[in-house]
Every structure is written in C-alpha cells, then in structure tokens.
Design a protein around this motif. Structure first.
Motif, PDB file in Angstrom:
ATOM      1  N   GLY A  99      36.537  36.843 -42.237  1.00 30.27           N
ATOM      2  CA  GLY A  99      35.668  37.698 -43.031  1.00 30.27           C
ATOM      3  C   GLY A  99      34.218  37.677 -42.610  1.00 30.27           C
ATOM      4  N   ASP A 100      33.894  36.990 -41.512  1.00 30.29           N
ATOM      5  CA  ASP A 100      32.513  36.926 -41.034  1.00 30.29           C
ATOM      6  C   ASP A 100      32.221  38.089 -40.100  1.00 30.29           C
ATOM      7  OD1 ASP A 100      32.889  33.368 -40.721  1.00 30.29           O
ATOM      8  OD2 ASP A 100      32.012  34.503 -42.384  1.00 30.29           O
ATOM      9  N   LEU A 101      30.965  38.550 -40.123  1.00 26.50           N
ATOM     10  CA  LEU A 101      30.544  39.598 -39.204  1.00 26.50           C
ATOM     11  C   LEU A 101      30.370  39.027 -37.802  1.00 26.50           C
ATOM     12  CD1 LEU A 101      27.917  41.916 -40.954  1.00 26.50           C
ATOM     13  CD2 LEU A 101      30.325  42.343 -40.502  1.00 26.50           C
ATOM     14  N   VAL A 102      30.881  39.752 -36.817  1.00 24.96           N
ATOM     15  CA  VAL A 102      30.737  39.363 -35.412  1.00 24.96           C
ATOM     16  C   VAL A 102      30.021  40.501 -34.697  1.00 24.96           C
ATOM     17  CG1 VAL A 102      31.922  38.764 -33.280  1.00 24.96           C
ATOM     18  CG2 VAL A 102      32.840  37.986 -35.475  1.00 24.96           C
ATOM     19  N   VAL A 128      30.553  51.169 -41.941  1.00 25.62           N
ATOM     20  CA  VAL A 128      29.873  50.583 -43.096  1.00 25.62           C
ATOM     21  C   VAL A 128      28.467  50.190 -42.648  1.00 25.62           C
ATOM     22  CG1 VAL A 128      29.948  48.799 -44.865  1.00 25.62           C
ATOM     23  CG2 VAL A 128      32.089  49.713 -43.940  1.00 25.62           C
ATOM     24  N   TYR A 129      27.452  50.881 -43.177  1.00 21.22           N
ATOM     25  CA  TYR A 129      26.069  50.671 -42.762  1.00 21.22           C
ATOM     26  C   TYR A 129      25.364  49.775 -43.775  1.00 21.22           C
ATOM     27  CZ  TYR A 129      21.266  51.814 -41.369  1.00 21.22           C
ATOM     28  OH  TYR A 129      19.960  51.747 -40.968  1.00 21.22           O
ATOM     29  N   HIS A 130      24.933  48.595 -43.315  1.00 25.96           N
ATOM     30  CA  HIS A 130      24.236  47.630 -44.160  1.00 25.96           C
ATOM     31  C   HIS A 130      22.733  47.773 -43.917  1.00 25.96           C
ATOM     32  CE1 HIS A 130      28.060  45.389 -44.891  1.00 25.96           C
ATOM     33  NE2 HIS A 130      28.339  45.826 -43.669  1.00 25.96           N
ATOM     34  N   SER A 131      21.995  48.189 -44.939  1.00 27.21           N
ATOM     35  CA  SER A 131      20.557  48.369 -44.835  1.00 27.21           C
ATOM     36  C   SER A 131      19.878  47.709 -46.031  1.00 27.21           C
ATOM     37  CB  SER A 131      20.212  49.867 -44.793  1.00 27.21           C
ATOM     38  OG  SER A 131      20.481  50.473 -46.045  1.00 27.21           O
ATOM     39  N   PRO A 132      18.536  47.539 -46.003  1.00 27.29           N
ATOM     40  CA  PRO A 132      17.845  46.957 -47.163  1.00 27.29           C
ATOM     41  C   PRO A 132      18.057  47.759 -48.440  1.00 27.29           C
ATOM     42  CG  PRO A 132      16.423  46.953 -45.234  1.00 27.29           C
ATOM     43  CD  PRO A 132      17.637  47.730 -44.856  1.00 27.29           C
ATOM     44  N   GLU A 133      18.339  49.053 -48.313  1.00 26.59           N
ATOM     45  CA  GLU A 133      18.545  49.891 -49.495  1.00 26.59           C
ATOM     46  C   GLU A 133      19.946  49.748 -50.087  1.00 26.59           C
ATOM     47  OE1 GLU A 133      15.230  50.886 -47.327  1.00 26.59           O
ATOM     48  OE2 GLU A 133      17.283  51.128 -46.577  1.00 26.59           O
ATOM     49  N   GLY A 134      20.863  49.117 -49.349  1.00 27.00           N
ATOM     50  CA  GLY A 134      22.219  48.944 -49.837  1.00 27.00           C
ATOM     51  C   GLY A 134      23.238  49.241 -48.750  1.00 27.00           C
ATOM     52  N   VAL A 135      24.480  49.467 -49.169  1.00 27.55           N
ATOM     53  CA  VAL A 135      25.583  49.713 -48.235  1.00 27.55           C
ATOM     54  C   VAL A 135      25.987  51.183 -48.305  1.00 27.55           C
ATOM     55  CG1 VAL A 135      27.967  49.148 -47.658  1.00 27.55           C
ATOM     56  CG2 VAL A 135      26.412  47.340 -48.426  1.00 27.55           C
ATOM     57  N   THR A 136      26.091  51.798 -47.123  1.00 27.94           N
ATOM     58  CA  THR A 136      26.518  53.196 -47.027  1.00 27.94           C
ATOM     59  C   THR A 136      27.792  53.262 -46.192  1.00 27.94           C
ATOM     60  OG1 THR A 136      24.221  53.963 -47.109  1.00 27.94           O
ATOM     61  CG2 THR A 136      25.862  55.517 -46.288  1.00 27.94           C
ATOM     62  N   ILE A 137      28.784  53.975 -46.698  1.00 24.97           N
ATOM     63  CA  ILE A 137      30.052  54.131 -45.980  1.00 24.97           C
ATOM     64  C   ILE A 137      30.184  55.574 -45.521  1.00 24.97           C
ATOM     65  CG2 ILE A 137      32.571  54.005 -46.131  1.00 24.97           C
ATOM     66  CD1 ILE A 137      32.285  51.812 -48.177  1.00 24.97           C
ATOM     67  N   ARG A 138      30.433  55.733 -44.232  1.00 24.96           N
ATOM     68  CA  ARG A 138      30.637  57.076 -43.684  1.00 24.96           C
ATOM     69  C   ARG A 138      31.903  57.090 -42.840  1.00 24.96           C
ATOM     70  NH1 ARG A 138      24.771  59.334 -41.545  1.00 24.96           N
ATOM     71  NH2 ARG A 138      23.561  58.840 -43.423  1.00 24.96           N
ATOM     72  N   THR A 194      17.475  43.553 -35.738  1.00 27.69           N
ATOM     73  CA  THR A 194      16.626  42.422 -36.146  1.00 27.69           C
ATOM     74  C   THR A 194      17.099  41.758 -37.434  1.00 27.69           C
ATOM     75  OG1 THR A 194      15.175  43.985 -37.313  1.00 27.69           O
ATOM     76  CG2 THR A 194      14.613  43.419 -35.026  1.00 27.69           C
ATOM     77  N   ASP A 195      18.108  42.337 -38.117  1.00 30.63           N
ATOM     78  CA  ASP A 195      18.604  41.780 -39.373  1.00 30.63           C
ATOM     79  C   ASP A 195      19.731  40.790 -39.099  1.00 30.63           C
ATOM     80  OD1 ASP A 195      19.329  41.187 -41.922  1.00 30.63           O
ATOM     81  OD2 ASP A 195      20.056  43.201 -42.442  1.00 30.63           O
ATOM     82  N   LEU A 196      19.417  39.494 -39.234  1.00 27.85           N
ATOM     83  CA  LEU A 196      20.427  38.455 -38.995  1.00 27.85           C
ATOM     84  C   LEU A 196      20.913  37.819 -40.287  1.00 27.85           C
ATOM     85  CD1 LEU A 196      18.704  36.664 -35.969  1.00 27.85           C
ATOM     86  CD2 LEU A 196      20.363  38.546 -35.918  1.00 27.85           C
ATOM     87  N   SER A 197      20.510  38.391 -41.417  1.00 31.51           N
ATOM     88  CA  SER A 197      20.812  37.755 -42.705  1.00 31.51           C
ATOM     89  C   SER A 197      22.283  37.871 -43.085  1.00 31.51           C
ATOM     90  CB  SER A 197      19.951  38.391 -43.813  1.00 31.51           C
ATOM     91  OG  SER A 197      20.248  39.791 -43.938  1.00 31.51           O
ATOM     92  N   TYR A 241      24.878  37.410 -41.109  1.00 32.92           N
ATOM     93  CA  TYR A 241      25.777  36.615 -40.265  1.00 32.92           C
ATOM     94  C   TYR A 241      25.941  35.209 -40.810  1.00 32.92           C
ATOM     95  CZ  TYR A 241      24.951  40.423 -37.026  1.00 32.92           C
ATOM     96  OH  TYR A 241      24.843  41.665 -36.448  1.00 32.92           O
ATOM     97  N   ASN A 242      27.149  34.696 -40.646  1.00 35.29           N
ATOM     98  CA  ASN A 242      27.419  33.312 -41.036  1.00 35.29           C
ATOM     99  C   ASN A 242      27.032  32.404 -39.876  1.00 35.29           C
ATOM    100  OD1 ASN A 242      28.352  30.901 -41.993  1.00 35.29           O
ATOM    101  ND2 ASN A 242      30.527  31.415 -41.849  1.00 35.29           N
ATOM    102  N   THR A 243      25.931  31.732 -40.018  1.00 37.68           N
ATOM    103  CA  THR A 243      25.424  30.874 -38.929  1.00 37.68           C
ATOM    104  C   THR A 243      25.774  29.404 -39.152  1.00 37.68           C
ATOM    105  OG1 THR A 243      23.289  30.658 -40.060  1.00 37.68           O
ATOM    106  CG2 THR A 243      23.531  32.437 -38.424  1.00 37.68           C
ATOM    107  N   GLN A 244      26.535  29.106 -40.212  1.00 35.30           N
ATOM    108  CA  GLN A 244      26.899  27.722 -40.468  1.00 35.30           C
ATOM    109  C   GLN A 244      27.970  27.277 -39.497  1.00 35.30           C
ATOM    110  OE1 GLN A 244      25.272  25.848 -42.699  1.00 35.30           O
ATOM    111  NE2 GLN A 244      23.999  27.659 -43.003  1.00 35.30           N
ATOM    112  N   PRO A 245      27.961  26.005 -39.031  1.00 36.08           N
ATOM    113  CA  PRO A 245      28.979  25.522 -38.090  1.00 36.08           C
ATOM    114  C   PRO A 245      30.353  25.469 -38.777  1.00 36.08           C
ATOM    115  CG  PRO A 245      27.583  23.719 -38.836  1.00 36.08           C
ATOM    116  CD  PRO A 245      26.956  24.982 -39.364  1.00 36.08           C
TER     117      PRO A 245
END
Length: 335
Positions: A288-291, A239-249, A326-329, A331-335
């Motif tokens: 459900g958080d990205l690691v 699952v590729y997350h990019s500014p243009e959207g999500v692409t699944i391959r 460089t895209d950290l948006s 990730y769940n960074t909340q404690p």
C-alpha cells in the motif's frame, strides 16, 4: 520494438534473425520418463517474424552457467540474475510462479549489448529447433487478449469469399473459452480481423471466434489499417494528490489493455492532463506504499504488481498516483 540498452546505430546493424524479445505463452506438463513442465516461449526476431520454442527451467539454468563461465568477471556483472532452483513443492505451482521471473530474465538478457546477444549460447537458446517446430502447442493462454468481449465488425463484402483473407490451420485448436474458434488441422479459416498481434478473429463452418495466430499459416493476410483493432479506447485511472486534496480522473487512451507503455509516455500523459510539468508518476505496491517511477523497469514492476486486479472492463488494471516532484510527504520513508 523491444526497448534496447544498446545504441540505435548498433541495433540497426544486427541481422534480422537475432531475437529481440521473448515471452512465456504457457507452461505445459510433460509426462515422459520424468514429470516436468515445459515453458512455451514466443520469440520475436528483429526482422519481425515470431516462432515458438519449448524450454525447461533446467535449460535456463544451463544457459546461465554457460554464460557465467564464458565471460570474465567484469563482463559477468552485466548478466541478469536467474531465479534459483526450488527443490520442494508442487511442480505446477512452481512453474506458474517462475513465469514472471523468467519473463523478466529474458527481457534483461535480450537488452544486453549486441556483442553479448550475438553470443552462440544465447542464439542457440532462442533458436527454433526441429523438435520445437514439431511440437503442438495447446492454449497459449498467456497470449490471450485481455478484452472480455469480442465485437465482430461488419464483414467486408467479397464477391468470391475464397479470395478474401484466409488462413490454413497447422494444428487442432480446441479452445477453453466460449469466445474461441475451434478447428482441426487443414481447415481453411476465413479471417475477419486482428484482435492483437497474437490473436485473430475468423470463421469456419459458420462458427465465429478468436484463435492464436501461431496455430495457422497465412494464405492471404488481412490488410493493415483501422480494422486491425488498434483504435480501441480504454481508460487509465489517475489519482492526483495535491495540497488542495485528491482528484481522480479517468483518461481515455487509444490503446489495448495489454499494452505496456514506457515511462516517458506515462509522464508526458499525466503532465499534459493536469497541466503541470513538475509531476511525478507513482504506483502503490502490495503493502500500500507509494513507489515513485523513474524508468521503464519501474513501469514493468507496476504492471506485474497489478496482475489479477481489475478496475472495470474497459480500465487498465494498474492506476497511476500523481504527485509533485517536490512533495515527499506521501512516501513511506520508514525502514
């Protein structure tokens, strides 16, 4: 080959009878004067041979205490942490829960520097004693191939079948699966192919099925090559997350579903697939958080998280989430 923390030149100097990896194949209940569970462990030696040992959790605990008493404080910090004792609860559930934790413990232990792995306490723990060799293993269910369907390839034409690949049964095997081949001690099994490193496919008395390699003694081994089952094509969901959207391959991978890749291999695969070199490889944890993965240990954790999941018959149970470095948006960074 087991991934080693020791340098390659150091590893090459180890004798062939040193254990380099170990994996729990099953947990069997022992009903003697006390009821307890034995972990059936398949040990692989540097020389390539494998054997089975039977150990209680108490023996893991005693090994850890002995190592802690042997090494001084500075060296003691290198030792892995053993999962603690559980006093209350169902013994079978406790044993099952311990299996992935003990697998990780043994992996970390055998990845330590050579001068620790060569210590007599570790060598004796993984040594196959006379008691171990006399035990009759049962199903070895955790070594069972991950494939859901066994496809028998056309048999090789052998003028005299008795001269073809074959093995002699060392133990009775009563499979608990419709794909299993049942036999008794002394049966001569005609071999058809390797399913993976631990399971074979063969026939006896006009019945065909799969069985654990450790239950038999080779009379004439199968030839190595394309018939070994190493050319299975399975799919890896990305699952590729990019500014243009999500692409699944779904990437076709020429590997078995039981294979655990390295972080370097996964990173190279996704960078080549999506045509970028600055990509990060991630997985979703139980919450459900990205690691973000950075090394082989993270890949191991991802595989453990995916146990019990299924994306389809020909899909790896874990899927990759690909992001820019460089895209950290996401990730769940909340404690």
């Amino acid at each position: 080959m087991q991934r080693q923390l020791r340098v390659e030149s150091d590893y090459d100097q180890l004798p062939d009878n040193v254990p380099i990896s170990a994996h729990i194949a099953d947990a069997e209940e022992h009903k003697g004067f006390s009821r307890h569970f034995l972990f059936v462990i398949q040990v692989k030696l540097k020389g390539g041979s494998r054997h089975l040992i039977f150990r209680r959790y108490r023996e893991f605990h005693n090994l850890q205490l002995s190592l802690m008493d042997t090494f001084p404080d500075g060296q003691r910090q290198l030792l892995p942490t053993l999962p603690g004792k559980i006093i209350v609860g169902n013994k079978q559930e406790i044993a099952e829960k311990r299996i992935p934790e003990l697998n990780l413990y043994m992996k970390r232990l055998l990845c330590l520097p050579s001068w620790i792995v060569l210590h007599e306490y570790i060598r004796m723990f993984f040594y196959q004693t006379k008691y171990d060799s006399e035990q009759v293993p049962r199903s070895l269910r955790r070594l069972r191939p991950a494939t859901r369907k066994v496809i028998t390839k056309p048999k090789l034409v052998v003028t005299d079948r008795s001269q073809g690949p074959r093995a002699e049964a060392l133990y009775d095997f009563s499979g608990d699966n419709v794909l299993d081949l049942c036999f008794v001690t002394g049966d001569l099994i005609f071999l058809l192919r390797r399913v993976n490193a631990d399971w074979l496919e063969g026939s006896v008395r006009d019945e065909t099925g799969i069985f654990p390699r450790s239950f038999v003694k080779m009379v004439k081994d199968l030839p190595y090559g394309s018939a070994d089952g190493d050319h299975t094509v399975n799919y890896l969901r990305c699952v590729y997350h990019s500014p243009e959207g999500v692409t699944i391959r779904d990437i076709a991978v020429n590997e078995r579903l039981s294979v655990k890749p390295t972080y370097k291999d996964l990173s190279s695969l996704v960078c080549a697939e999506f045509g970028h070199q600055d990509l990060a490889v991630n997985y979703r944890d139980a919450e459900g958080d990205l690691v973000r993965m950075t090394d082989d240990m993270d890949v191991e954790l991802m595989v453990e998280e995916a146990q019990g999941h299924s994306l389809g018959q020909d899909y790896f149970p874990w899927q990759l989430h690909v992001t820019s470095h460089t895209d950290l948006s996401l990730y769940n960074t909340q404690p």
